[in-house]
Design a protein around this motif. Structure first.
Motif, PDB file in Angstrom:
ATOM      1  N   LYS A   1      -2.200   2.034  -0.637  1.00  0.00           N
ATOM      2  CA  LYS A   1      -1.989   1.632  -2.031  1.00  0.00           C
ATOM      3  C   LYS A   1      -3.219   1.959  -2.876  1.00  0.00           C
ATOM      4  O   LYS A   1      -3.102   2.476  -3.990  1.00  0.00           O
TER       5      LYS A   1
ATOM      6  N   THR B   1      -3.336   5.702  -3.333  1.00  0.00           N
ATOM      7  CA  THR B   1      -2.351   6.139  -4.330  1.00  0.00           C
ATOM      8  C   THR B   1      -2.856   5.872  -5.737  1.00  0.00           C
ATOM      9  O   THR B   1      -2.708   6.713  -6.640  1.00  0.00           O
TER      10      THR B   1
ATOM     11  N   GLU C   1      -3.482   8.744  -8.552  1.00  0.00           N
ATOM     12  CA  GLU C   1      -2.795   8.707  -9.843  1.00  0.00           C
ATOM     13  C   GLU C   1      -3.782   8.635 -11.000  1.00  0.00           C
ATOM     14  O   GLU C   1      -3.526   9.194 -12.071  1.00  0.00           O
TER      15      GLU C   1
ATOM     16  N   ASN D   1      -3.233  13.578   2.302  1.00  0.00           N
ATOM     17  CA  ASN D   1      -3.036  14.379   1.097  1.00  0.00           C
ATOM     18  C   ASN D   1      -4.280  15.187   0.739  1.00  0.00           C
ATOM     19  O   ASN D   1      -4.461  15.568  -0.426  1.00  0.00           O
TER      20      ASN D   1
END
Length: 284
Positions: free
Chosen positions: A168, A171, A175, A205
């Motif tokens: 989380k 992410t 973002e 990623n």
């Protein structure tokens, strides 16, 4: 002729009303206002077993001052903490579980209380778009639990939950980098993506993050003042070569090669401009 008021029937009516109101009191209210600690405790446990958490919490809270130092105190505090959890008051639940663990260090329930303190924080962790204070707190508490109880059957679960929380945070960081990029704050985007790689070196990623760093740096170079372009296009060239070596089968090879080629062209143009300027100065 003035009528006389009869006092006795009025008093009787008032007394009957009071008795009627008392008779209408619920069992919960009768116990709550009765002042009998043993009855309150017994009823609190009954409500607890029946999963009537609010009533149980109210009664348990009433008798906490009376049971301190007694054999019942541990059970009262433990169940009291769980009522907050079951009522989804997770911040309060975490606090009370932690207080229980610190107060009853020798209790066989301490391990469970430590876990529940962290798990309540986990339940309070919001979507990645919001402030992640509870997320970070939950990670710290799970890590504390794993270090304190390395042989616990809960360790594997803690590690899984930590991974979810870290994903989380990752992410959110990604973002934020994308938002900077879309707003054309390329320097901030580069910093955000580079920090992501430092904070989450095992990210799945990584290729996409490195591609975003390259895109950000290239756009930064294109929009830079003349004095900074050479340095930044050289960095684009370095990043492109590193990407191609690291990910030779990437789906983004054409884009990266294009950035590399364009960076080389820009560097040649800058060299030519610098040469022409030098020639003009020497000629004058």
């Amino acid at each position: 002729m003035e009528k006389k008021t009869t006092v006795l029937p009025v008093l009787a009516l008032l007394l009957m009303s009071i008795l009627w109101l008392n008779g209408c009191k619920s069992e919960f209210e009768q116990i709550r206002t009765g002042g009998d600690v043993k009855k309150i405790y017994a009823k609190a446990l009954e409500y607890y077993q029946a999963e009537e958490w609010q009533k149980s919490q109210t009664l348990l809270e009433m008798i906490i001052p009376n049971v301190r130092g007694t054999k019942e105190a541990e059970d009262v505090f433990y169940k009291y903490a769980y009522t907050f959890y079951n009522l989804r008051s997770y911040t309060s639940a975490s606090y009370h579980f932690k207080t229980f663990a610190n107060t009853y260090g020798a209790s066989p329930l301490r391990e469970e209380a430590e876990f529940m303190s962290a798990y309540a924080q986990y339940q309070e962790s919001p979507t990645f778009r919001l402030d992640q204070g509870n997320t970070n707190q939950a990670i710290e508490e799970f890590e504390f639990f794993v270090n304190t109880y390395p042989d616990s059957k809960r360790v594997a679960e803690c590690n899984t939950l930590i991974d979810r929380l870290r994903l989380k945070l990752e992410t959110k960081a990604f973002e934020e980098g994308k938002l900077y990029f879309n707003l054309r704050y390329y320097q901030s985007a580069v910093s955000a993506f580079e920090n992501l790689l430092k904070d989450f070196p095992e990210t799945k990623n990584a290729q996409e993050v490195r591609l975003m760093i390259l895109r950000s740096y290239y756009d930064l170079a294109l929009n830079s003042i003349l004095d900074k372009r050479e340095e930044r296009f050289k960095e684009c060239r370095r990043l492109s070569a590193e990407f191609l070596e690291r990910y030779p089968k990437s789906e983004s090879l054409k884009e990266v090669q294009s950035i590399q080629d364009n960076s080389n062209k820009q560097l040649k143009l800058l060299t030519n401009v610098r040469y022409q300027n030098q020639s003009a100065r020497s000629g004058s």
